[in-house]
Design an enzyme around this catalytic site. Structure first.
Site, PDB file in Angstrom:
ATOM      1  CD  GLU A 143       0.151  -1.164   3.305  1.00 11.41           C
ATOM      2  OE1 GLU A 143       0.227  -2.213   2.624  1.00 11.41           O
ATOM      3  OE2 GLU A 143       0.329  -1.141   4.541  1.00 11.41           O
ATOM      4  CD  GLU A 149      -2.483  -3.882  -0.503  1.00 12.72           C
ATOM      5  OE1 GLU A 149      -1.936  -3.109   0.303  1.00 12.72           O
ATOM      6  OE2 GLU A 149      -2.570  -5.114  -0.288  1.00 12.72           O
TER       7      GLU A 149
HETATM    8  N1  ARG Z   1       1.059  -4.435   3.916  1.00 13.21           N
HETATM    9  C1  ARG Z   1       0.959  -5.374   2.828  1.00 13.21           C
HETATM   10  C2  ARG Z   1      -0.483  -5.763   2.769  1.00 13.21           C
HETATM   11  O1  ARG Z   1      -1.265  -6.041   3.203  1.00 13.21           O
HETATM   12  C3  ARG Z   1       1.718  -6.623   3.011  1.00 13.21           C
HETATM   13  C4  ARG Z   1       3.183  -6.449   2.990  1.00 13.21           C
HETATM   14  C5  ARG Z   1       3.828  -7.634   3.518  1.00 13.21           C
HETATM   15  N2  ARG Z   1       5.229  -7.555   3.379  1.00 13.21           N
HETATM   16  C6  ARG Z   1       6.087  -8.302   4.031  1.00 13.21           C
HETATM   17  N3  ARG Z   1       7.310  -8.148   3.806  1.00 13.21           N
HETATM   18  N4  ARG Z   1       5.755  -9.183   4.888  1.00 13.21           N
HETATM   19  O2  ARG Z   1      -1.337  -5.544   2.586  1.00 13.21           O
HETATM   20 ZN    ZN Z   2      -2.652  -5.019   4.345  1.00 13.42          ZN
END
Ligand code: ARG
Ligand code: ZN
Length: 868
Positions: free
Chosen positions: A263, A297
């Site tokens: 996001e 996102e």
């Molecule tokens: N924030 C992202 C999502 O939901 C996931 C990112 C995960 N990244 C990681 N390196 N674990 O929506």
């Molecule tokens: Zn997320």
């Protein structure tokens, strides 16, 4: 090595702004950064410690002065400057990195020749030295310089403010993001990309440019993503009053990506799987997932970006909440009941299993070794269930009041789960202190329920008792209950303490044991418990098969109708398993077969729900209900039931198939329901493996104009024993070898086969010229999918375990995050029989003895081996 939640301290320094300058080159990329740093308190004499990994420091200036080598220290993961000014100062660094050699896919890396970034959780430190923690929020400007021919498109967060050309064939673009943000939201993309554009006008009149960026050959697979984005933007305005806040929103699809999507402020980077689709290349589920991930996102822009996390222990603050928001969105865009059933299925198969494993953790973990290991179904999906609990307890309006107060208090801040809970409590003047246990305590609560009808008094009482493990305390659990009369209708509910009545009532269980009594109940009712799965718990209530069949036919709550069917199937399967283990002949209970027939013939039932109700619980889910997973037994018995149902209702399956086969393709719910139904029918029919059923699948395979039908037919054909299988596989490969996302399906379908040569086939596929371990989607399509194929992966000879461990060790060097996901299948090793336990333990031991084990793999394997 572990980091603890209780050790949180405010940072000693804040970074007000950072001006980044990237010079992208095939050999080395130079990253020049200029930061304005402010000490948190005046007169402090603490060193400045910045994080940095795999960086080569070329230059370092403080307030414009080059620092001498004895004025700072560099180790593998830090840059330390022992003495810095007590007032704000500037720090300038130049580092070299090599994105083209980055196979871990975190930080800046290359995918299909394009540059892209993934910084969450701690990837920014692989780009430049920084205070790489979410409570340090800075203003970013980013200049990107690159060869104009190879990289015509240069993107970063915020607005494009300047651009120009250099004389050497390179060009540059400068971006400025007006919103302060944590480093994990930084993004950069450079490459040869096609733009699929659109626009959205917010309800207050802001015109937002929407851009979906893809590799040029995928230009015709973007429209659904664009539409989904616009729908999500509108929905968030209507449901939560939240509007977009920049003039541009960009999404870039990349083929090499560890997770689903990211996001980053104004510039989401997506796994291509969750952007690209066309009816002939993507299934109905793909379409739905794309809409959900795009929405997810987008929703992060408020729940995650505008209000972010203070530290990574608070991850569920943004993820649980955002998953809940995307689930609610999909419920409203599609069918609430279908979506709820799908979400509960994921929760119960993956998250409940995680709770039973050595990696079990509360949605707000107390410690971690590698943060990336905590992007889990617990933090995400159980976290979303916990948010749903607020809404169930406070009502939709009360929940909205809590959300409004949350944004009013915390916009622009980095906060905690406690802050969120306080906003919910304060906005509704409700005491939510006991509710914190959902954040503190790991594990799935278990509630035992007893019902008693008093014919004389015309009352019905439910006694609910929580099983509380040692050292834990009672949870605050809303349990939605209805009572069915003999005619299958809901009885009006009246609690002894209340005068109003309702068809579904929420019991708030706060004590270890509570009894509630309903009055004026004219007859002994059949209770419908935990309607729409009102809490993420296991509820025990013993029932006869007749009662389950009754609920399966009549419950007004579609979720519980489905649930009753699943419980009935489970009882039937476990009883058959006992027979099988006792060497008795297997015979399917006609009561169950008839209940299935009733569903098949129900003309009122919506098609997608019907398809779900005709689907048996998976081997994985069934195994979880056992003290020791009966690998062969479950497989054999489940196959038997499927086969028997196929035979018993052959004509009805055929009728359903034919009735739904000719609906023309569209992306409407009704057409999707037809495809779901007919494909369930086709799967049952193909269990019979006759010339006739195979012909049906072959016909569908060759004549379909959409991927849902083509893939379904193919997955039937891979389990047939004649030549049809090879013909179809070859044909599918030839047709789709240029489309990686479709080719992933070709690998997956084969890895899911229940035929006994599946393992050998997977081994062969590993050697296929199109297999590539470095590409996460491809690796998952074959290996992660195969590891979920319970009977085939858990072969008694342990060969699949050995293969999995070989792969984990290769991935450990290439891509630790993926390695860690792959090694997690061994987490459940103690749930199997002693022979399999020994085989898995051998592989775990072999892995942990490997030199240079990544933190990611080490954490999972060491916890797995040490836990009891
Ligand atoms: N924030 C992202 C999502 O939901 C996931 C990112 C995960 N990244 C990681 N390196 N674990 O929506
Ligand atoms: Zn997320």
């Amino acid at each position: 090595q572990a980091i603890y939640r209780k050790d949180y301290h405010q940072p000693d320094f804040f970074i007000e702004s950072i001006d980044l300058h990237f010079s992208l080159d095939e050999d080395v990329t130079l990253v020049h950064s200029q930061m304005v740093i402010r000490p948190r308190t005046t007169n402090q004499t603490v060193p400045l410690v910045l994080q940095g990994e795999s960086l080569v420091l070329k230059n370092l200036k403080l307030n414009g002065q080059v620092l001498n080598t004895h004025d700072y220290q560099v180790d593998k993961i830090h840059l330390t400057i022992p003495t810095v000014p007590t007032q704000s100062f500037t720090l300038e660094t130049i580092v070299e990195i090599k994105p083209q050699e980055n196979t871990a896919l975190t930080g800046l890396y290359k995918s299909s020749g394009n540059y892209c970034t993934q910084c969450e959780a701690e990837g920014f430190r692989r780009i430049t030295y920084f205070l790489d923690r979410p409570d340090v929020m800075a203003r970013y400007t980013t200049t990107i310089v690159a060869d104009k021919n190879r990289y015509p498109v240069l993107l970063s967060n915020g607005n494009r403010v300047e651009y120009g050309e250099l004389t050497d064939g390179r060009h540059w673009v400068k971006w400025a993001d007006p919103f302060p943000k944590p480093s994990y939201l930084f993004a950069l993309v450079a490459g040869n990309l096609h733009c699929h554009g659109g626009k959205f006008v917010t309800r207050s009149g802001r015109e937002v440019r929407l851009e979906i960026w893809v590799e040029p050959q995928n230009h015709d697979q973007c429209e659904h993503a664009l539409q989904s984005l616009a729908k999500a933007m509108r929905w968030d305005e209507e449901r939560f009053g939240l509007e977009y806040d920049l003039d541009i929103y960009m999404i870039v699809a990349v083929s090499d990506f560890n997770m689903g999507a990211m996001e980053n402020k104004g510039l989401n980077v997506f796994n291509a799987k969750f952007v690209l689709c066309r009816p002939d290349t993507a299934t109905d589920d793909d379409y739905e997932n794309i809409e959900a991930v795009i929405a997810h996102e987008y929703f992060h822009n408020w729940t995650g970006n505008r209000v972010t996390c203070r530290d990574w222990f608070q991850l569920t603050l943004k993820e649980g909440l955002t998953v809940f928001r995307d689930q609610s969105f999909t419920e409203e865009m599609t069918s609430a009941a279908v979506k709820r059933i799908q979400d509960v299925r994921i929760l119960r198969t993956s998250q409940f299993a995680e709770d039973q494993s050595p990696m079990a953790h509360p949605i707000r973990p107390e410690s971690y070794i590698e943060m990336n290991n905590f992007y889990t179904v617990t933090v995400y999906n159980k976290g979303a269930e916990v948010i749903r609990l607020y809404q169930t307890l406070l009502g939709k309006d009360g929940f909205r009041r809590g959300m409004d107060l949350y944004f009013q208090r915390h916009d622009g801040q980095a906060v905690t789960c406690d802050d969120f809970r306080a906003a919910m409590a304060d906005a509704n003047k409700m005491d939510l202190s006991q509710f914190e246990r959902w954040y503190d305590q790991a594990g799935t609560p278990v509630v035992d329920v007893l019902g008693t009808y008093n014919a004389l008094e015309k009352t019905y009482s439910l006694t609910l008792r929580q099983q509380i493990p040692a050292n834990l305390q009672a949870w605050h659990i809303p349990i939605a209950v209805g009572l069915l009369g003999k005619n299958g209708q809901d009885l009006p509910l009246q609690l002894a303490t209340e005068t109003n009545s309702n068809r579904t009532c929420i019991i708030e269980l706060r004590e270890v044991e509570q009894t509630v009594t309903f009055v004026n109940i004219p007859e002994a009712p059949i209770p419908s418990l935990l309607r729409h799965f009102s809490a993420p718990i296991k509820l025990n209530f013993s029932r006869q098969r007749e009662e389950l069949a009754f609920l399966m036919a009549h419950d007004s709550d579609p979720f519980n109708r489905w649930e009753a069917g699943q419980q009935l199937a489970q009882q039937v399967i476990f009883d058959l398993l006992a027979d099988w283990q006792a060497d008795k002949p297997l015979q399917l209970d006609p009561l169950f077969s008839n209940a299935v027939l009733k569903i098949l013939q129900d003309t009122q039932l919506e098609g997608s729900i019907k398809a779900l109700m005709l689907t048996l619980p998976t081997e994985g889910f069934l195994g979880q209900q056992q003290a020791e997973v009966a690998v062969e037994g479950l497989f054999t018995v489940r196959q038997f039931v499927l086969q028997q149902l196929a035979q018993d209702h052959y004509t009805q399956w055929l009728t359903i198939y034919k009735a739904n086969h000719h609906t023309p393709y569209s992306n409407e719910a009704s057409a999707i329901a037809c495809r779901r139904l007919k494909n369930v029918a086709l799967h049952y029919l193909c269990r019979l493996d006759t010339a006739e059923t195979t012909a049906l699948a072959e016909q569908q395979f060759t004549q379909s104009d959409n991927m849902t039908d083509q893939q379904s037919a193919l997955s039937c054909l891979v389990n047939t024993t004649g030549t049809a299988k090879t013909i179809a596989l070859t044909r599918f490969y030839t047709q789709w070898k240029e489309n990686p996302l479709v080719l992933d399906k070709w690998f997956s379908v084969q890895a899911m086969s229940y035929l006994p040569d599946t393992f050998e086939n997977v081994q062969a596929l590993l050697q296929h010229s199109d297999f590539n371990l470095k590409n996460p989607n491809r690796a998952r399509s074959l290996l992660a999918v195969f590891s979920q194929n319970q009977a085939q992966f858990h072969r008694a000879d342990g060969l699949a375990y050995q293969l999995q461990a070989d792969i984990v060790l290769q991935l450990n060097t290439l891509n630790p995050q993926i390695a860690s996901r792959f090694v997690s299948v061994f987490n459940h090793w103690r749930r199997f029989d002693p022979a399999r336990q020994a085989l898995m333990q051998t592989q775990l031991t072999r892995i942990i003895q490997h030199p240079d084990l990544s933190k990611d793999v080490y954490e999972v394997v060491s916890k797995s081996l040490n836990a009891q």
